[in-house]
Design an enzyme around this catalytic site. Structure first.
Site, PDB file in Angstrom:
ATOM      1  CG  HIS A 156      -1.730   1.183   1.456  1.00 26.99           C
ATOM      2  ND1 HIS A 156      -3.092   1.225   1.230  1.00 26.99           N
ATOM      3  CD2 HIS A 156      -1.403   2.426   1.910  1.00 26.99           C
ATOM      4  CE1 HIS A 156      -3.562   2.432   1.525  1.00 26.99           C
ATOM      5  NE2 HIS A 156      -2.553   3.174   1.940  1.00 26.99           N
ATOM      6  CD  GLU A 157       1.768   3.582   3.671  1.00 24.77           C
ATOM      7  OE1 GLU A 157       2.046   4.649   3.082  1.00 24.77           O
ATOM      8  OE2 GLU A 157       0.715   3.431   4.320  1.00 24.77           O
ATOM      9  CG  HIS A 160       0.284   6.057  -0.614  1.00 24.69           C
ATOM     10  ND1 HIS A 160      -0.813   6.623  -1.219  1.00 24.69           N
ATOM     11  CD2 HIS A 160      -0.158   5.544   0.574  1.00 24.69           C
ATOM     12  CE1 HIS A 160      -1.880   6.454  -0.449  1.00 24.69           C
ATOM     13  NE2 HIS A 160      -1.511   5.797   0.635  1.00 24.69           N
ATOM     14  CD  GLU A 207      -4.720   6.548   2.120  1.00 27.42           C
ATOM     15  OE1 GLU A 207      -4.560   5.333   2.381  1.00 27.42           O
ATOM     16  OE2 GLU A 207      -3.791   7.368   2.181  1.00 27.42           O
TER      17      GLU A 207
END
Length: 378
Positions: A156-157, A160, A207
């Protein structure tokens, strides 16, 4: 020994040693597909990608970004984590490092951003910075997430970072601080709050994009869902039911009446993240759409074609996404707005039809009074 306590076994992780429960050791190894050359466009939500494309196309925007960071010392912020947190590598938090390298390998990310673990009991993570973005996760995430959930969170990060979210999120942090400092100036505060509200709407969509990247990194839908359940419930899933959790999401989206809709607007307008139940529902929709399986099958945009992407098409896709959300939403307030819109359209159509009939009848009468079909005066 406590009843049902799991014994531990040691496994090698690069040059360090990590421990895992016998349950984890006996769990079959999941084979993950390496997504060679995958572009961040593969996982970006249309509304996220449209906003990013528009920002990148703004003339002089890079200069504005650099000006922002000239006022805010990125190096100093990194130093604060270097001084007060643990930098992850094969010697420090080797279990985390192993999951990190696995997530990066699956997303075909060769250069790993720095990763820090900071002290906090809350499960959380963030991507920060401009020139050299870095990732921070909490001790709560390390302690409460199993390997598959941790891999999804780290993916997930990384998502980003690959999408460039770290840059704009950091600007968002700066603007928020400015809004607080300028709250005594009415005009300045109102203008900043409008900008912040728009960026928060983008942030929430970003997100959703990163949730998709986390799923692609771990390629375990159940683990991605468990991660969101732990974000909502604190980490202990022994008394949590997946089906019931998704039922919560459905009730949140479409349950209640107009009063609930107004409460939801107030709850989300100034929030950086969608609520965990909403994120779970959105991720489930993306999987059910077939997009996830399509990517695992090798059908996805590649980084070497990013330069050919059309900004106009990205913005149009964002608009379509919002229209589809509006058309399909089960929220009571949105349903009312749809009905009002349909009613207005029907009234407008009826009025237009009557006006056309009246004009046609008037012309017919004019011709009759002017001599039974003779030519009209110019």
């Amino acid at each position: 020994m406590l009843p049902h306590a799991a014994t531990t076994v040691a496994t090698a992780a690069e040059d360090g040693v990590e421990t895992m429960t016998t349950d984890e050791a006996n769990r079959p190894v999941r084979r993950r597909v390496t997504l060679t050359g995958i572009s961040s466009r593969a996982w970006e939500h249309p509304a996220d990608r449209g906003a990013l494309s528009a920002l990148r196309e703004l003339r002089g925007f890079d200069d504005v970004v650099k000006t922002f960071f000239g006022m805010w010392n990125e190096r100093g912020f990194r130093l604060s984590y270097l001084a007060g947190s643990i930098r992850v590598d094969h010697r420090q938090y080797p279990r985390v490092y192993q999951r990190y390298t696995e997530a990066a390998s699956t997303l075909d990310i060769a250069e790993l951003p720095e990763l820090f673990v900071t002290q906090s009991p809350v499960i959380n993570g963030s991507a920060i910075g401009l020139d050299r973005p870095f990732i921070v996760i909490t001790t709560g995430a390390v302690e409460k997430l199993d390997d598959d959930e941790l891999r999804a969170m780290l993916g997930h990060e990384l998502g980003h970072v690959r999408s460039g979210h770290a840059v704009y999120k950091t600007i968002m942090m700066i603007l928020t601080n400015w809004a607080a400092n300028l709250s005594w100036i009415p005009v300045g505060a109102i203008a900043l709050r409008a900008i912040i509200a728009a960026m928060l709407e983008w942030w929430r969509k970003a997100e959703l994009s990163a949730d998709r990247a986390g799923l692609l990194a771990g390629q375990d839908p159940a683990a991605s869902l468990r991660l969101l359940m732990k974000l909502a419930g604190g980490g202990d899933l022994s008394q949590i039911d997946t089906t019931a959790f998704l039922e919560q999401a459905a009730e949140y989206e479409g349950g209640g009446d107009l009063r609930d809709s107004i409460h939801k607007l107030g709850m989300t307008a100034w929030s950086t993240h969608p609520f965990p139940v909403a994120r779970a529902a959105e991720l489930r929709k993306w999987i059910d759409s077939g997009a996830y399986a399509q990517i695992l099958g090798g059908d996805y945009p590649h980084r070497d074609s990013d330069g050919d992407a059309s900004v106009t098409e990205d913005v149009k896709a964002a608009a379509r996404s919002y229209r589809e959300d509006f058309a399909n939403s089960q929220d009571p307030l949105v349903g009312l707005l749809r009905r009002v819109g349909d009613g207005a359209a029907d009234m407008a159509g009826t009025a237009a039809g009557r006006a056309m009939n009246w004009a046609s009848e008037a012309r017919r009468r004019g011709r009759a009074e002017g001599g039974g079909g003779g030519t009209e005066a110019g």
